[in-house]
Design a protein around this motif. Structure first.
Motif, PDB file in Angstrom:
ATOM      1  N   GLN A   2      10.415   4.838 -10.380  1.00 38.19           N
ATOM      2  CA  GLN A   2       9.831   4.736  -9.034  1.00 38.19           C
ATOM      3  C   GLN A   2       8.347   4.408  -9.120  1.00 38.19           C
ATOM      4  O   GLN A   2       7.650   4.910  -9.978  1.00 38.19           O
ATOM      5  CB  GLN A   2       9.970   6.070  -8.323  1.00 38.19           C
ATOM      6  CG  GLN A   2      11.332   6.332  -7.774  1.00 38.19           C
ATOM      7  CD  GLN A   2      11.260   7.333  -6.634  1.00 38.19           C
ATOM      8  OE1 GLN A   2      11.766   7.085  -5.565  1.00 38.19           O
ATOM      9  NE2 GLN A   2      10.643   8.460  -6.870  1.00 38.19           N
ATOM     10  N   LYS A   3       7.881   3.582  -8.208  1.00 42.74           N
ATOM     11  CA  LYS A   3       6.453   3.275  -8.181  1.00 42.74           C
ATOM     12  C   LYS A   3       5.794   4.088  -7.058  1.00 42.74           C
ATOM     13  O   LYS A   3       6.462   4.503  -6.109  1.00 42.74           O
ATOM     14  CB  LYS A   3       6.258   1.783  -7.948  1.00 42.74           C
ATOM     15  CG  LYS A   3       7.012   0.928  -8.965  1.00 42.74           C
ATOM     16  CD  LYS A   3       6.106   0.285  -9.963  1.00 42.74           C
ATOM     17  CE  LYS A   3       6.878  -0.510 -10.981  1.00 42.74           C
ATOM     18  NZ  LYS A   3       6.208  -1.720 -11.411  1.00 42.74           N
ATOM     19  N   TRP A   4       4.490   4.267  -7.173  1.00 44.58           N
ATOM     20  CA  TRP A   4       3.757   5.080  -6.196  1.00 44.58           C
ATOM     21  C   TRP A   4       3.276   4.249  -5.012  1.00 44.58           C
ATOM     22  O   TRP A   4       2.838   3.109  -5.184  1.00 44.58           O
ATOM     23  CB  TRP A   4       2.523   5.699  -6.865  1.00 44.58           C
ATOM     24  CG  TRP A   4       2.868   6.750  -7.853  1.00 44.58           C
ATOM     25  CD1 TRP A   4       2.996   6.593  -9.209  1.00 44.58           C
ATOM     26  CD2 TRP A   4       3.155   8.123  -7.590  1.00 44.58           C
ATOM     27  NE1 TRP A   4       3.328   7.783  -9.789  1.00 44.58           N
ATOM     28  CE2 TRP A   4       3.434   8.739  -8.830  1.00 44.58           C
ATOM     29  CE3 TRP A   4       3.200   8.899  -6.425  1.00 44.58           C
ATOM     30  CZ2 TRP A   4       3.751  10.097  -8.928  1.00 44.58           C
ATOM     31  CZ3 TRP A   4       3.509  10.250  -6.534  1.00 44.58           C
ATOM     32  CH2 TRP A   4       3.780  10.831  -7.763  1.00 44.58           C
ATOM     33  N   ASN A  30       7.409   9.802  -3.913  1.00 44.28           N
ATOM     34  CA  ASN A  30       6.481   8.799  -4.456  1.00 44.28           C
ATOM     35  C   ASN A  30       5.503   8.282  -3.397  1.00 44.28           C
ATOM     36  O   ASN A  30       4.898   7.238  -3.561  1.00 44.28           O
ATOM     37  CB  ASN A  30       7.233   7.630  -5.100  1.00 44.28           C
ATOM     38  CG  ASN A  30       8.165   6.932  -4.130  1.00 44.28           C
ATOM     39  OD1 ASN A  30       8.677   7.567  -3.207  1.00 44.28           O
ATOM     40  ND2 ASN A  30       8.383   5.649  -4.313  1.00 44.28           N
ATOM     41  N   HIS A 169      -4.248  -5.878 -14.901  1.00 45.85           N
ATOM     42  CA  HIS A 169      -3.492  -4.662 -15.228  1.00 45.85           C
ATOM     43  C   HIS A 169      -3.126  -4.612 -16.709  1.00 45.85           C
ATOM     44  O   HIS A 169      -3.038  -3.526 -17.294  1.00 45.85           O
ATOM     45  CB  HIS A 169      -2.281  -4.522 -14.298  1.00 45.85           C
ATOM     46  CG  HIS A 169      -2.652  -3.927 -12.979  1.00 45.85           C
ATOM     47  ND1 HIS A 169      -2.279  -2.658 -12.596  1.00 45.85           N
ATOM     48  CD2 HIS A 169      -3.440  -4.406 -11.992  1.00 45.85           C
ATOM     49  CE1 HIS A 169      -2.806  -2.392 -11.407  1.00 45.85           C
ATOM     50  NE2 HIS A 169      -3.500  -3.447 -11.011  1.00 45.85           N
ATOM     51  N   THR A 180      -1.885   6.122 -14.851  1.00 45.90           N
ATOM     52  CA  THR A 180      -1.220   5.468 -13.713  1.00 45.90           C
ATOM     53  C   THR A 180      -2.177   4.442 -13.114  1.00 45.90           C
ATOM     54  O   THR A 180      -3.321   4.766 -12.796  1.00 45.90           O
ATOM     55  CB  THR A 180      -0.824   6.533 -12.670  1.00 45.90           C
ATOM     56  OG1 THR A 180       0.086   7.443 -13.304  1.00 45.90           O
ATOM     57  CG2 THR A 180      -0.149   5.913 -11.453  1.00 45.90           C
ATOM     58  N   LEU A 182      -2.836   1.593 -10.182  1.00 43.34           N
ATOM     59  CA  LEU A 182      -2.417   1.069  -8.875  1.00 43.34           C
ATOM     60  C   LEU A 182      -3.139  -0.242  -8.581  1.00 43.34           C
ATOM     61  O   LEU A 182      -4.227  -0.482  -9.094  1.00 43.34           O
ATOM     62  CB  LEU A 182      -2.772   2.065  -7.765  1.00 43.34           C
ATOM     63  CG  LEU A 182      -2.330   3.519  -7.922  1.00 43.34           C
ATOM     64  CD1 LEU A 182      -2.815   4.338  -6.725  1.00 43.34           C
ATOM     65  CD2 LEU A 182      -0.810   3.622  -8.054  1.00 43.34           C
ATOM     66  N   ILE A 196       4.486  -5.077  -6.449  1.00 45.14           N
ATOM     67  CA  ILE A 196       5.024  -3.890  -7.126  1.00 45.14           C
ATOM     68  C   ILE A 196       5.770  -4.278  -8.408  1.00 45.14           C
ATOM     69  O   ILE A 196       5.824  -3.515  -9.370  1.00 45.14           O
ATOM     70  CB  ILE A 196       5.934  -3.102  -6.144  1.00 45.14           C
ATOM     71  CG1 ILE A 196       5.061  -2.341  -5.145  1.00 45.14           C
ATOM     72  CG2 ILE A 196       6.866  -2.142  -6.868  1.00 45.14           C
ATOM     73  CD1 ILE A 196       5.809  -1.715  -3.995  1.00 45.14           C
ATOM     74  N   ASP A 202       1.742   0.345 -11.459  1.00 42.65           N
ATOM     75  CA  ASP A 202       2.560   1.551 -11.272  1.00 42.65           C
ATOM     76  C   ASP A 202       2.687   1.948  -9.811  1.00 42.65           C
ATOM     77  O   ASP A 202       3.321   2.947  -9.483  1.00 42.65           O
ATOM     78  CB  ASP A 202       1.939   2.722 -12.047  1.00 42.65           C
ATOM     79  CG  ASP A 202       1.862   2.442 -13.533  1.00 42.65           C
ATOM     80  OD1 ASP A 202       2.844   1.913 -14.087  1.00 42.65           O
ATOM     81  OD2 ASP A 202       0.808   2.732 -14.137  1.00 42.65           O
ATOM     82  N   GLY A 203       2.030   1.182  -8.943  1.00 39.62           N
ATOM     83  CA  GLY A 203       2.131   1.492  -7.527  1.00 39.62           C
ATOM     84  C   GLY A 203       1.054   0.756  -6.754  1.00 39.62           C
ATOM     85  O   GLY A 203       0.280  -0.011  -7.333  1.00 39.62           O
ATOM     86  N   ALA A 223       9.647   0.075  -3.639  1.00 39.56           N
ATOM     87  CA  ALA A 223       9.079   0.884  -4.712  1.00 39.56           C
ATOM     88  C   ALA A 223      10.141   1.694  -5.458  1.00 39.56           C
ATOM     89  O   ALA A 223       9.845   2.373  -6.434  1.00 39.56           O
ATOM     90  CB  ALA A 223       8.038   1.821  -4.133  1.00 39.56           C
TER      91      ALA A 223
END
Ligand code: PGA
Length: 224
Positions: A2-4, A30, A169, A180, A182, A196, A202-203, A223
């Motif tokens: 799952q992504k945030w 999340n 990233h 993490t 984002l 995503i 990661d989110g 997500a």
């Protein structure tokens, strides 16, 4: 995995929006909601984050909030160094690092925002700007998150290309393998799926679109 999704309401929203969130997103694991301080609640229904915190433990700082106050509200996350704070409230990298350290000392996860301005982007200085911000804003202790938010992408409807986000990233992941990471800046229900899916993202940190519960529901779907 799952992504945030981190919802940054900024100085927007209302009690009504908070109730809409509680109804729509109860117990979603999340989603981190960052409303203005006054709407932070001790609640099992939503995971809350703050948008800012003061770096000092207490004192004569009219209008400010300390980490212990956030702890009392069971806040688990806190944005630090958002570009609006840097620009409008003159927060320096040093201040950002102090805030992140204060959060870690109280078991609150700081989400440190970094990003280049349009001028720096156009001058091909993105990597160097981000490296400097990282070096100067990161606490020595681990446990913080990083949000890459190009200043020129915030609230403008513009985003970097997939390749550009991917390159940033990748660079961040090499430096911070267990952190993490984002992306934020004009994320909405139309582009969230693509962003995503970028490796090492990661989110997402969502501003404007987070004020629309239907848009957040769509982003959350992507997500999972
Ligand atoms: P935006 O804001 O999604 O409205 O561009 C993102 C942010 O500032 O965190």
């Amino acid at each position: 995995m799952q992504k945030w999704i981190v919802a940054n309401w900024k100085m927007n929203g209302s009690k009504n929006l908070l109730n809409e969130y509680k109804n729509a997103f109860k117990s979603i694991e999340n989603l981190i909601v960052c409303p203005p301080f006054i709407y932070l609640e001790e609640s099992a229904d939503l995971i809350f984050g703050a948008q800012n915190v003061n770096q000092l433990a207490k004192g004569a700082c009219t209008g400010e909030i300390s980490v212990q106050m956030l702890v009392e509200r069971e806040v688990k996350y806190c944005l630090v160094g958002h570009s609006e704070r840097r620009q409008q409230f003159h927060e320096t990298n040093n201040i950002v690092r102090s805030k992140a350290e204060a959060c870690l000392g109280a078991n609150i996860t700081p989400i440190i925002c970094i990003g280049e301005t349009l001028e720096q982007y156009e001058a091909n200085q993105t990597t160097e700007v981000l490296e400097r911000q990282l070096a100067e804003c990161s606490p020595s202790e681990s446990g913080f998150w990083i949000a890459y938010e190009p200043v020129w992408a915030i609230g403008t409807g513009k985003t970097p290309t997939t390749d550009e986000i991917s390159a940033v990233h990748f660079m961040l992941r090499k430096k911070l393998p267990n952190t993490t990471l984002l992306y934020g800046g004009s994320v909405n229900d139309d582009n969230a799926a693509t962003i995503i899916a970028i490796p090492n993202v990661d989110g997402v940190l969502v501003g404007g679109a987070s004020l629309d519960v239907a848009a957040v529901a769509v982003i959350l779907k992507h997500a999972r």
